[in-house]
Design a protein around this motif. Structure first.
Motif, PDB file in Angstrom:
ATOM      1  N   ASN A  83     -51.445 -11.399   8.705  1.00 23.30           N
ATOM      2  CA  ASN A  83     -53.002 -11.305   9.100  1.00 23.30           C
ATOM      3  C   ASN A  83     -53.919 -11.989   8.310  1.00 23.30           C
ATOM      4  OD1 ASN A  83     -54.930 -10.538  10.969  1.00 23.30           O
ATOM      5  ND2 ASN A  83     -55.167  -8.549  10.011  1.00 23.30           N
ATOM      6  N   LEU A  84     -53.946 -13.186   8.444  1.00 27.67           N
ATOM      7  CA  LEU A  84     -54.871 -14.187   7.432  1.00 27.67           C
ATOM      8  C   LEU A  84     -56.257 -13.953   7.718  1.00 27.67           C
ATOM      9  CD1 LEU A  84     -52.429 -17.445   7.294  1.00 27.67           C
ATOM     10  CD2 LEU A  84     -52.512 -15.360   5.801  1.00 27.67           C
ATOM     11  N   PRO A  85     -57.153 -13.895   6.548  1.00 28.35           N
ATOM     12  CA  PRO A  85     -58.485 -13.886   6.876  1.00 28.35           C
ATOM     13  C   PRO A  85     -59.022 -15.109   6.588  1.00 28.35           C
ATOM     14  CG  PRO A  85     -57.963 -13.170   4.567  1.00 28.35           C
ATOM     15  CD  PRO A  85     -56.610 -13.571   5.148  1.00 28.35           C
ATOM     16  N   TYR A  86     -58.191 -16.398   6.713  1.00 29.06           N
ATOM     17  CA  TYR A  86     -58.853 -17.435   6.667  1.00 29.06           C
ATOM     18  C   TYR A  86     -57.897 -18.519   7.368  1.00 29.06           C
ATOM     19  CZ  TYR A  86     -54.835 -17.545   3.369  1.00 29.06           C
ATOM     20  OH  TYR A  86     -53.563 -17.491   2.976  1.00 29.06           O
ATOM     21  N   GLY A  87     -58.279 -19.770   7.344  1.00 33.67           N
ATOM     22  CA  GLY A  87     -57.363 -20.743   8.083  1.00 33.67           C
ATOM     23  C   GLY A  87     -58.056 -21.902   8.343  1.00 33.67           C
ATOM     24  N   ASP A  88     -57.504 -22.993   9.124  1.00 35.30           N
ATOM     25  CA  ASP A  88     -58.160 -24.150   9.226  1.00 35.30           C
ATOM     26  C   ASP A  88     -59.409 -24.284  10.033  1.00 35.30           C
ATOM     27  OD1 ASP A  88     -58.464 -27.215   9.336  1.00 35.30           O
ATOM     28  OD2 ASP A  88     -57.629 -26.964  11.497  1.00 35.30           O
ATOM     29  N   ASP A  90     -62.440 -22.491  10.929  1.00 33.69           N
ATOM     30  CA  ASP A  90     -63.005 -21.022  11.461  1.00 33.69           C
ATOM     31  C   ASP A  90     -61.716 -20.048  11.994  1.00 33.69           C
ATOM     32  OD1 ASP A  90     -63.212 -22.354  13.725  1.00 33.69           O
ATOM     33  OD2 ASP A  90     -64.670 -20.900  14.436  1.00 33.69           O
ATOM     34  N   SER A  91     -60.545 -20.806  11.872  1.00 39.89           N
ATOM     35  CA  SER A  91     -59.421 -19.893  12.379  1.00 39.89           C
ATOM     36  C   SER A  91     -59.043 -18.942  11.522  1.00 39.89           C
ATOM     37  CB  SER A  91     -58.077 -20.918  12.381  1.00 39.89           C
ATOM     38  OG  SER A  91     -58.211 -21.887  13.169  1.00 39.89           O
ATOM     39  N   GLN A  96     -54.126 -17.662  14.278  1.00 38.23           N
ATOM     40  CA  GLN A  96     -55.239 -18.467  13.808  1.00 38.23           C
ATOM     41  C   GLN A  96     -55.994 -18.981  15.039  1.00 38.23           C
ATOM     42  OE1 GLN A  96     -55.268 -20.112  10.196  1.00 38.23           O
ATOM     43  NE2 GLN A  96     -55.061 -18.065  10.450  1.00 38.23           N
ATOM     44  N   GLN A  97     -56.621 -17.928  15.492  1.00 38.68           N
ATOM     45  CA  GLN A  97     -57.454 -18.291  16.575  1.00 38.68           C
ATOM     46  C   GLN A  97     -58.943 -18.221  16.202  1.00 38.68           C
ATOM     47  OE1 GLN A  97     -56.109 -14.366  18.015  1.00 38.68           O
ATOM     48  NE2 GLN A  97     -55.028 -15.411  19.752  1.00 38.68           N
TER      49      GLN A  97
END
Length: 268
Positions: A83-88, A90-91, A96-97
């Motif tokens: 459950n990542l709080p970051y991504g590409d 604003d994913s 990674q929605q």
């Protein structure tokens, strides 16, 4: 000649002792092991919790195993089942929605139950998704830059789906260090969270220690979810259908227990 015999006997005894010592040694660290017809996977406990949530939400929506497998190839590729709080850009979250693309707020998308519900809501709108290759169905939902990347995770997804949906009994067990003074078990809180993902669980004891299972498969889904979340809710043991998993010997998996009954998952 006598000396040679003695040396051989001593060497044999040494190897015998080392062999049995290694066999009795407990696995280090904390992991969950997932077993399916096609293989075995080791997961971090958080990954197992996410996998259990995905299977529960799919069951609530009465979706087929194919949908669960599609969700798993997506989650493995996008976040490694975390459950990542970051991504590409604003994913965020397991899939990674992106909030900017209408999936929900950042807070909502970091709730694995919500994120999974949104993923399946989009998947069922994909025409004939059950007939598509897993990676094509995943790409139809995600619209990733490289949809072919999902294909690398198909075998792992099938193992996870078999175990966490309850199709394979005793498919999930976990182990982790136990504190000298562990917190009191919280089965009622565990049950409440399970209801969020799986829906109504029917009759249960007031303290949440007993969860009825309407079918064997559903019982094993509940049991797998409970074991994956045992550390989170300080559960000491999970019992179902003649076997019990215990937190202080989790590496041993599910062991025979004459008090564990079919049709009911007991938490303690």
């Amino acid at each position: 000649m006598t000396i040679i015999v003695i040396v051989v006997v001593l060497i044999a005894a040494l190897f015998y002792g080392v062999y049995h010592l290694l066999n009795k040694a407990k696995p280090l660290g904390e992991f969950c092991q997932v077993k399916g017809p096609s293989g075995v996977l080791n997961l971090e406990i958080e990954q197992a919790q996410i996998a259990a949530t995905i299977a529960a939400v799919a069951t609530r929506r009465k979706l087929p195993d194919r949908a669960v497998e599609i969700a798993y190839v997506t989650a493995i590729q996008e976040s490694k089942l975390l459950n990542l709080p970051y991504g590409d850009r604003d994913s965020v979250g397991v899939f990674q929605q992106r909030p900017s693309q209408g999936w929900g707020t950042v807070k909502q998308l970091q709730d694995p139950v919500y994120a999974t519900q949104k993923f399946f809501a989009a998947l069922v709108k994909v025409k004939r998704y059950q007939k598509l290759p897993l990676h094509e169905a995943a790409q139809a939902v995600q619209r990733s830059a490289d949809g072919s990347a999902y294909a690398a995770h198909e075998e792992d997804a099938k193992i996870l789906a078999a175990a966490f949906t309850g199709r394979v009994p005793k498919g999930v067990h976990c182990w982790y260090p136990i504190a000298d003074q562990p917190p009191a078990p919280q089965p009622a809180k565990a049950r409440k969270e399970l209801v969020r993902a799986l829906g109504d669980l029917g009759a249960a004891s007031g303290d949440g220690t007993r969860i009825d299972a309407s079918s064997e498969r559903r019982g094993w889904l509940i049991a797998a979810w409970s074991v994956a979340n045992a550390r989170r809710y300080s559960l000491r043991q999970v019992s179902y259908a003649g076997v019990t998993w215990k937190s202080d010997s989790g590496h041993d998996g599910w062991l025979a227990d004459g008090k564990a009954v079919a049709g009911r998952v007991d938490l303690a």
